[in-house]
Design a protein around this motif. Structure first.
Motif, PDB file in Angstrom:
ATOM      1  N   SER A   2       0.746  -1.316   0.009  1.00  0.00           N
ATOM      2  CA  SER A   2       0.008  -0.053  -0.169  1.00  0.00           C
ATOM      3  C   SER A   2       0.902   1.504   0.053  1.00  0.00           C
ATOM      4  O   SER A   2       0.520   2.319  -0.621  1.00  0.00           O
ATOM      5  CB  SER A   2      -0.909   0.013   1.182  1.00  0.00           C
ATOM      6  OG  SER A   2      -0.142  -0.160   2.434  1.00  0.00           O
ATOM      7  N   ASN A   3       2.034   1.070   0.772  1.00  0.00           N
ATOM      8  CA  ASN A   3       2.871   2.445   1.013  1.00  0.00           C
ATOM      9  C   ASN A   3       3.439   2.665  -0.525  1.00  0.00           C
ATOM     10  O   ASN A   3       3.819   3.640  -0.892  1.00  0.00           O
ATOM     11  CB  ASN A   3       3.948   2.279   1.882  1.00  0.00           C
ATOM     12  CG  ASN A   3       3.281   2.411   3.304  1.00  0.00           C
ATOM     13  OD1 ASN A   3       2.199   2.834   3.493  1.00  0.00           O
ATOM     14  ND2 ASN A   3       4.208   1.782   4.213  1.00  0.00           N
ATOM     15  N   ALA A   6       1.040   4.149  -2.923  1.00  0.00           N
ATOM     16  CA  ALA A   6       0.760   5.451  -2.540  1.00  0.00           C
ATOM     17  C   ALA A   6       2.087   6.362  -3.273  1.00  0.00           C
ATOM     18  O   ALA A   6       1.763   7.531  -3.690  1.00  0.00           O
ATOM     19  CB  ALA A   6       0.612   5.660  -0.990  1.00  0.00           C
ATOM     20  N   SER A  42       0.193  -1.042 -10.554  1.00  0.00           N
ATOM     21  CA  SER A  42      -0.262  -1.623  -9.139  1.00  0.00           C
ATOM     22  C   SER A  42      -0.899  -3.142  -9.465  1.00  0.00           C
ATOM     23  O   SER A  42      -1.007  -3.934  -8.564  1.00  0.00           O
ATOM     24  CB  SER A  42      -1.235  -0.876  -8.467  1.00  0.00           C
ATOM     25  OG  SER A  42      -2.523  -0.804  -9.135  1.00  0.00           O
TER      26      SER A  42
END
Length: 307
Positions: A2-3, A6, A42
């Protein structure tokens, strides 16, 4: 992850200003293209890892979308973001190249197809589409023997370019992507999508004979450099001014529609063999002008006879 996502998203949305400054197609929407880019990267852990290691390549790829005027919309199948050589690259499909030519008005439509050994294929003249007969539902059409692309220009002319599979493979063997596969087993589109690459190769040679468009030129330059394809062709069309003038002189001397038609057909045969589009366009314009003159002369003659 997730980081990581982001961070990548922040990099992509950080290109908003540069995207707008180089945008060539105002129908492209930054928010949508940014969303497509994030979705693509992603969707693969490998692509995400490459993007984190080379964040500038992501910025460059997204900016190139705007500069070339191509979309990452998966429904259009025009372009993709792919990890290659330790960076994220903008890859443009053969359909994307043809769409660029059509969107700028250089051509009305285009079609690229593979030809298999069991197919029937025939060229029908310089300004006519080819005949390609096959059974698309056959489970075995044989091996690929060639590829062609046919386009219809804004003037209504048909232009066809053909390449044998040996010609395609000779170009493939010179590309840096294929050499990396041979030497390092680094996968590339030539391995995963050979048919699509054969079509792209033919399109990239054919476009030399199409009406020029800056966006298409930029897209192909990008593929040959940043894309690592290196598909440069030395057989650029040459213009034979003496040949063009010779046929124009014969067109002007034609004293009937039949004589004009015969002259035009002979000129087509020679310009096709020479692949000289400049000569073709000049002779075609002379033929159209002479046809109008002959039509006017015949109409005046008929009026005189009626009187």
């Amino acid at each position: 992850m997730s980081n990581a996502i982001a961070t990548i998203s922040q990099d992509i949305y950080g290109t908003r200003d540069s995207f707008a400054s180089v945008l060539t197609d105002r129908t492209l929407n930054f928010e949508r293209e940014a969303g497509f880019a994030i979705q693509t990267i992603s969707g693969s852990d490998y692509a995400t890892g490459i993007a984190l290691k080379n964040r500038q390549s992501v910025v460059n790829a997204v900016t190139n979308i705007a500069a070339i005027g191509i979309s990452l919309n998966p429904a259009k199948k025009q372009a993709y973001l792919v990890p290659r050589d330790g960076r994220i690259c903008l890859d443009i499909s053969y359909m994307g190249l043809m769409d660029l030519a059509m969107s700028t008005g250089a051509i009305r439509w285009a079609q690229a197809e593979l030809v298999y050994s069991s197919d029937t294929f025939a060229l029908n003249g310089f300004d006519k589409p080819p005949t390609h007969s096959c059974n698309p539902f056959s489970k075995d059409r044989g091996e690929v023997v060639g590829v062609y692309v046919v386009v219809k220009t804004a003037d209504g002319d048909y232009l066809t370019e053909t390449m044998s599979i040996d010609e395609v493979n000779a170009i493939r063997d010179r590309s840096s992507a294929w050499k990396a596969w041979i030497n390092k087993k680094a996968s590339c589109p030539w391995v995963t999508d050979p048919g699509e690459m054969a079509k792209k190769t033919c399109v990239k040679r054919a476009y030399k004979y199409w009406p020029k468009t800056e966006r298409l030129e930029q897209a192909i330059h990008h593929l040959n450099t940043d894309g690592g394809e290196g598909l440069q062709f030395s057989d650029k069309p040459q213009h034979d001014a003496e040949m063009a003038q010779r046929w124009i002189d014969q067109v002007v001397r034609a004293e009937s529609q039949d004589a004009l038609k015969q002259t035009w057909q002979a000129a087509l045969a020679e310009t096709r063999q020479a692949k000289d589009m400049a000569a073709y366009n000049q002779i075609k314009a002379a033929v159209a002008n002479r046809k109008q003159e002959l039509d006017a002369f015949e109409e005046k003659t008929l009026e005189g006879d009626a009187a």
